[in-house]
Design an enzyme around this catalytic site. Structure first.
Site, PDB file in Angstrom:
ATOM      1  N   ASP A  91       0.455  -1.430   0.177  1.00  0.00           N
ATOM      2  CA  ASP A  91       0.103   0.312   0.094  1.00  0.00           C
ATOM      3  C   ASP A  91       0.037   1.089   0.173  1.00  0.00           C
ATOM      4  O   ASP A  91       1.672   1.654   1.006  1.00  0.00           O
ATOM      5  CB  ASP A  91      -0.662   0.214   1.376  1.00  0.00           C
ATOM      6  N   ARG A 110      -9.785  -0.367  10.612  1.00  0.00           N
ATOM      7  CA  ARG A 110      -8.720   0.089  10.118  1.00  0.00           C
ATOM      8  C   ARG A 110      -8.387   1.061   8.948  1.00  0.00           C
ATOM      9  O   ARG A 110      -9.000   1.489   8.844  1.00  0.00           O
ATOM     10  CB  ARG A 110      -8.055  -1.405   9.130  1.00  0.00           C
TER      11      ARG A 110
END
Length: 527
Positions: free
Chosen positions: A68, A193
């Site tokens: 990510d 999250r």
């Protein structure tokens, strides 16, 4: 931090890294006729035999693993780009840290090493989150402290996700933890999250968007250390809404919109598995969309965990009418299958940074349009101007290359389809097809090597009106990716590909008629 259906992220990270390139399927039998279906500044040495799949002008991790992107922040005249990095990838050990690269032009990056280390507290490794510059010292850590709010999963598992705070007082180069207690504890849910924090200057507070299964929760804070839930936005049918995004942008006509985005998996519904977004309004607590169904910032198979961030000039002034965006060119369905592991000792490539703007459609709705970052213009090493090329069938050009950009405007009076064969093999049997056919634009990787062993995710489509008689294509080709921008960039297709390094030819084609490929220009880049 993106996950998968039925397979935990931790199980994926634990998969064998070595030799995964061998899992790529042999190239399928193909015919020559098309069937529509940023580099680190100092690059590591290539493989001993000279063969390299490392991208020429896209960002790649120096070694091991990345996934990510984390939203870049502007500090001291340059962008600080953090991303998830696992230095232990080849040993099979799981867990990511935040690694840092800096850049001024968003094309050439300088590696700064690990900024936020993993496993330095009992809470383990670090997942996705976001960094902000606390200019007002709201957290009491010093004016200008760089504060990171990040997801961690104490206990070594993946099902107890909470938000923790790290901070830096040296300009975002190194970080320490702000204690070992969460600043936002888990209320008892599985998905909790990827905090995205923004400053709400209108109301003098911080706002967080958080991924909570098929909902994005909104939280408020005065000091970054204590958060209160205020509202949420839910949308089902496209999986967990991961890596949320929230920003305000001004259209060319002066209209101001808020945009709520998230990485989402719409494959089961025939939709992309990239960045979904809604335009609408935000009152500091609740987001109200203009329409229920999302739009998508990319329609290919491999533009995931994308983040957008502020466009600033050399003095640091923010442009309210534009933002930048960058995405991970991979997919959790086949995240560990790439020849870069064996050839170059890494797994992790990003898209080019793109500039996004808000535009008004003919039906008075608004959408985000994308174009490659202007900084690429300063890295052009070679330009090949082919001018206007008339094509009826397939025309193989004299040009050969593996990393380049090609732009053209195709015009016709009567036609079924037209486009380009990219990274074509010497015998014409392997190629990537990009263009238009009937009522859609497409990018097709079926006839070259790629990681989708299922065969399901080979060609991406977006709407196209053939009656227009013209289409502009801007296509970025590199060793392991193709990005196609259609017309004004409302539609973009990004897909991961692994053509053989000897597949260097380029061809133009038409189906059911002739066309003129006008102002056809090829550019190569040196980064």
């Amino acid at each position: 931090m993106p996950g998968t259906s039925g397979i935990s992220r931790r199980a994926l990270f634990a998969g064998s890294a070595a030799g995964t390139a061998a899992a790529l399927l042999p190239v399928a039998t193909a015919t020559a006729a098309p069937q529509p279906e940023a580099a680190i500044k100092k690059k590591p040495k290539a493989a001993a035999n000279g063969a390299s799949y490392r991208a020429a002008y896209h960002f790649t991790v120096p070694d091991q693993w990345k996934n990510d992107p984390q939203r870049p922040v502007w500090i001291d005249g340059e962008y600080h780009y953090y991303y998830l990095y696992n230095a232990d990838y080849f040993t099979g050990a799981v867990g990511t840290a935040w690694r840092l690269a800096t850049t001024k032009d968003l094309v050439s990056f300088t590696d700064r090493g690990v900024a936020v280390p993993k496993d330095t507290t009992p809470n383990g490794d670090l997942w996705s989150g976001s960094a902000v510059v606390d200019t007002g010292n709201t957290a009491g850590l010093g004016a200008g402290a760089v504060v990171v709010i990040v997801t961690m999963s104490p206990g070594g598992g993946t099902d107890h996700q909470e938000q923790f705070l790290y901070y830096s007082t040296d300009g975002g180069v190194t970080f320490g933890n702000h204690g070992t207690d969460p600043v936002l504890p888990n209320p008892g849910v599985a998905d909790f999250r990827d905090p995205k924090v923004i400053r709400d200057e209108d109301r003098g507070r911080w706002v967080m968007a958080l991924a909570e299964s098929d909902k994005i929760g909104f939280y408020q804070s005065d000091d970054l250390t204590s958060w209160t839930y205020v509202d949420g936005f839910a949308h089902d049918g496209i999986g967990v809404l991961e890596c949320p995004d929230l920003f305000r942008i001004t259209a060319g006509d002066g209209t101001v919109k808020w945009v709520l985005g998230a990485s989402a998996n719409g494959k089961g519904s025939g939709l992309p598995n990239t960045y979904a977004y809604w335009t609408g309004s935000f009152d500091g607590s609740a987001f109200t969309p203009d329409a229920n169904d999302p739009q998508w910032l990319d329609h290919g198979w491999d533009w995931y965990a994308a983040v957008t961030f502020e466009k600033r000039d050399a003095r640091g002034a923010v442009d309210p009418a534009a933002r930048y965006a960058i995405g991970w060119v991979n997919d959790w369905d086949y995240a560990h299958t790439t020849p870069t592991i064996d050839c170059d000792g890494f797994n992790g490539t990003d898209s080019v940074v793109r500039e996004i703007t808000l535009k008004k459609a003919s039906d008075s709705t608004y959408y985000l349009a994308s174009r490659p970052v202007a900084g690429l213009d300063s890295h052009v090493s070679r330009t090949v101007n082919l001018g206007d090329v008339t094509v009826d069938g397939t025309k193989v050009l004299d040009y050969t290359g593996i990393s380049y950009e090609v732009t053209t405007e195709i015009t016709w009076s009567r036609l079924t389809g037209a486009g380009l064969q990219l990274r074509r093999s010497p015998d014409g049997g392997r190629h990537i097809d990009a263009g238009i056919y009937a009522d859609y634009a497409f990018l097709n990787r079926r006839n070259t090597v790629n990681a989708d062993t299922s065969g399901k995710w080979q060609e991406s489509h977006t709407p196209f009106d053939q009656a227009a008689g013209t289409v502009k294509l801007r296509i970025l080709v590199d060793r392991t990716s193709v990005e196609m921008f259609v017309d004004d960039g409302r539609y973009v297709h990004t897909s991961q590909v692994f053509p053989y390094l000897l597949d260097t030819r380029l061809a133009l084609f038409t189906i059911g008629g002739s066309a003129v490929f006008r102002n056809t220009v090829i550019r190569e880049f040196s980064v």
